[in-house]
Design an enzyme around this catalytic site. Sequence first.
Site, PDB file in Angstrom:
ATOM      1  N   TYR A 106       0.647  -1.403   0.125  1.00 38.98           N
ATOM      2  CA  TYR A 106      -0.443   0.038   0.222  1.00 38.98           C
ATOM      3  C   TYR A 106       0.808   1.582  -0.402  1.00 38.98           C
ATOM      4  O   TYR A 106       1.911   1.232   0.790  1.00 38.98           O
ATOM      5  CB  TYR A 106      -1.025  -0.007   1.338  1.00 38.98           C
ATOM      6  CG  TYR A 106      -2.089  -0.251   1.067  1.00 38.98           C
ATOM      7  CD1 TYR A 106      -3.010   0.790   0.326  1.00 38.98           C
ATOM      8  CD2 TYR A 106      -2.956  -1.172   1.420  1.00 38.98           C
ATOM      9  CE1 TYR A 106      -3.825   1.316  -0.402  1.00 38.98           C
ATOM     10  CE2 TYR A 106      -4.456  -1.248   1.371  1.00 38.98           C
ATOM     11  CZ  TYR A 106      -4.816  -0.423  -0.428  1.00 38.98           C
ATOM     12  OH  TYR A 106      -6.568  -1.047   0.108  1.00 38.98           O
ATOM     13  N   GLU A 124      -0.702   4.755  -0.506  1.00 40.98           N
ATOM     14  CA  GLU A 124      -1.159   6.082  -1.097  1.00 40.98           C
ATOM     15  C   GLU A 124      -0.302   7.403  -0.387  1.00 40.98           C
ATOM     16  O   GLU A 124       0.242   7.630   0.386  1.00 40.98           O
ATOM     17  CB  GLU A 124      -2.614   6.185  -0.485  1.00 40.98           C
ATOM     18  CG  GLU A 124      -3.508   5.357  -0.260  1.00 40.98           C
ATOM     19  CD  GLU A 124      -4.484   5.257   0.863  1.00 40.98           C
ATOM     20  OE1 GLU A 124      -4.382   5.697   2.038  1.00 40.98           O
ATOM     21  OE2 GLU A 124      -5.560   4.325   0.145  1.00 40.98           O
ATOM     22  N   ASP A 160      -6.198  13.785 -25.141  1.00 39.34           N
ATOM     23  CA  ASP A 160      -5.794  11.903 -24.711  1.00 39.34           C
ATOM     24  C   ASP A 160      -5.347  11.663 -25.613  1.00 39.34           C
ATOM     25  O   ASP A 160      -6.542  10.845 -27.870  1.00 39.34           O
ATOM     26  CB  ASP A 160      -7.720  12.136 -24.325  1.00 39.34           C
ATOM     27  CG  ASP A 160      -7.976  10.521 -24.524  1.00 39.34           C
ATOM     28  OD1 ASP A 160      -6.913   9.869 -24.716  1.00 39.34           O
ATOM     29  OD2 ASP A 160      -8.502  10.226 -23.868  1.00 39.34           O
ATOM     30  N   THR A 188      -3.517   5.834 -22.321  1.00 37.87           N
ATOM     31  CA  THR A 188      -3.696   4.966 -21.764  1.00 37.87           C
ATOM     32  C   THR A 188      -2.023   4.552 -21.859  1.00 37.87           C
ATOM     33  O   THR A 188      -1.126   4.843 -22.880  1.00 37.87           O
ATOM     34  CB  THR A 188      -4.722   3.965 -21.909  1.00 37.87           C
ATOM     35  OG1 THR A 188      -3.742   3.905 -23.415  1.00 37.87           O
ATOM     36  CG2 THR A 188      -6.247   4.214 -21.534  1.00 37.87           C
ATOM     37  N   LYS A 207      -1.178   0.608 -25.191  1.00 38.13           N
ATOM     38  CA  LYS A 207      -1.838   0.552 -26.675  1.00 38.13           C
ATOM     39  C   LYS A 207      -0.027   0.868 -27.155  1.00 38.13           C
ATOM     40  O   LYS A 207       0.388   0.174 -27.173  1.00 38.13           O
ATOM     41  CB  LYS A 207      -2.923   1.545 -26.788  1.00 38.13           C
ATOM     42  CG  LYS A 207      -4.236   1.683 -26.347  1.00 38.13           C
ATOM     43  CD  LYS A 207      -4.864   3.172 -26.776  1.00 38.13           C
ATOM     44  CE  LYS A 207      -6.762   2.319 -26.131  1.00 38.13           C
ATOM     45  NZ  LYS A 207      -7.021   3.249 -24.660  1.00 38.13           N
ATOM     46  N   ARG A 225      -1.542  -2.363 -19.037  1.00 37.36           N
ATOM     47  CA  ARG A 225      -3.460  -1.797 -18.947  1.00 37.36           C
ATOM     48  C   ARG A 225      -3.218  -0.766 -17.940  1.00 37.36           C
ATOM     49  O   ARG A 225      -2.777  -0.864 -16.362  1.00 37.36           O
ATOM     50  CB  ARG A 225      -3.865  -2.810 -18.121  1.00 37.36           C
ATOM     51  CG  ARG A 225      -5.245  -2.741 -19.213  1.00 37.36           C
ATOM     52  CD  ARG A 225      -5.931  -3.998 -19.535  1.00 37.36           C
ATOM     53  NE  ARG A 225      -5.383  -4.343 -20.888  1.00 37.36           N
ATOM     54  CZ  ARG A 225      -6.605  -4.159 -21.886  1.00 37.36           C
ATOM     55  NH1 ARG A 225      -6.452  -3.310 -21.389  1.00 37.36           N
ATOM     56  NH2 ARG A 225      -5.494  -3.778 -22.967  1.00 37.36           N
TER      57      ARG A 225
HETATM   58  N1  DSN Z   1     -11.478   1.016 -25.359  1.00 36.90           N
HETATM   59  C1  DSN Z   1     -10.460   1.624 -25.676  1.00 36.90           C
HETATM   60  C2  DSN Z   1     -10.427   1.279 -27.631  1.00 36.90           C
HETATM   61  O1  DSN Z   1     -10.419   0.879 -27.567  1.00 36.90           O
HETATM   62  O2  DSN Z   1     -10.145   2.958 -28.353  1.00 36.90           O
HETATM   63  C3  DSN Z   1     -10.160   3.337 -26.224  1.00 36.90           C
HETATM   64  O3  DSN Z   1     -10.403   3.751 -23.971  1.00 36.90           O
END
Ligand code: DSN
Length: 456
Positions: free
Chosen positions: A45, A47, A215, A242, A245, A251
Amino acid sequence: MKDLVFDLIEKEKVRQSEGLELIPSENYVSKAVLEAMGSVLTNKYSEGYPSFEGTTDWSEAEIAEKVLPNHRYYGGQINVDRIERLAISRACKLFNADHANVQPHSGANANEAVYYAWLEPGDQVLAMNLGHGGHLTHGSPVTRSAKIYKFIPYGTTKTGDIDYDEMESLALENDIKLILVGYSAFPKIPDFKRVAEIRKKAEQKWGHEILLMADMAHVAGLIAAGIHPNPLNFGFNVMTTTTHKTLRGPRGGLILTKGKVGSPIKKIENKNLENIPTIIDKAVFPGTQGGPLEHVIAAKAVAFGEALKPDFKKYAENIVKNAKKLAEELKKRGFVLQADGTENHLILIDMMKSFEINGKFYEKAMDRVGLNLNANALPGDTGGAFKPNGVRLGTPAITTRGLSEKEMIKLAEWMEKIAKICQKAKEEKSLDNYSEEFSKIKSEVQTLALKFPLPN
Ligand code: DSN
């Protein structure tokens, strides 16, 4: 007895190995990323935050050694503090940011935290229409943020670019606090400079600061590699993403900021754009999240380290090269593409215009041979979210496996064959009578896929 879950994990490994992942938001992480994520750090933990002193100036060896104060609510932080500082330092280097918050559990959490940091209930935000390629968290009425803030959508033009004229008119008609450029289904490169000019005009009109937020979840890896413009170099204050990707990490979410980095436990005297890094730190914790996932933060740090290496640039270049080649080969075979092609890693196809079939039917057919993509609504789609006319695919994952332009031709051939099966099967509303044709393609896909093993 071994838990059944492990049996299913083994099956998933086989599925991933024998198929080819074309979903543009997915990727295959390295063994090192996987190892960090599955480590004892999940026991801890923590925080709060490490102190940020020196995070962007010191060498990694210094960060890994120094014992520094922290702003945590638990003891035993010596190692996680250093790991989190390494993650922050690497993220700042990758994206030319002044500060990074590596704690968001996901892209959605990252976006929520930025809204919470900057906006008051009822404030207005300009963001891309979900139906034109935007994301659920950019104001879809089904989300929590849409119930708190007012999102005003801008769309795309007939040729598939962002409608900057519409964005400008909306920014001058509505007293907005935030302009968001971001998407999960948009194959072009945004004009960040134009958006910064629109912000300036709107600030003059409304007499207050307006946050510029990008974003970049889909293209973060391309930005990190320097082959896609970085919004932070065009006056944007915040970039969310994120980490799984094109960036090829675990993730998770990440927030990068420009501005003055202050202490996350001291009161912020002025809620202004200069202080946005610290306002956002407070909005992530304790504003919207509890304990950070330090095993995931460690995996993020490993992935950022990989992205800082020169071969990541080559990887990112190959993603785009493959996407362009695949787009070209698909067009030759009668596929009608949104924006007539791609400038990034992602391709959108109008299956109705191309072969008079809907995107969901095609997605199901592609699944049968181990080629995974997703049905996706296109601007003006008449099919709705569950049965849209479009599909979305991309090349980040297959490029990680080493597929090159030569294999893009093969892929386009399979995709055409499958589309033609769907055309025949359409009247029957079932694909079941075509098992033989599917299994022939499936075995070809498998043979090719097994030549390009998973990296993990
Ligand atoms: N779910 C993602 C995507 O597939 O683009 C975006 O958050």
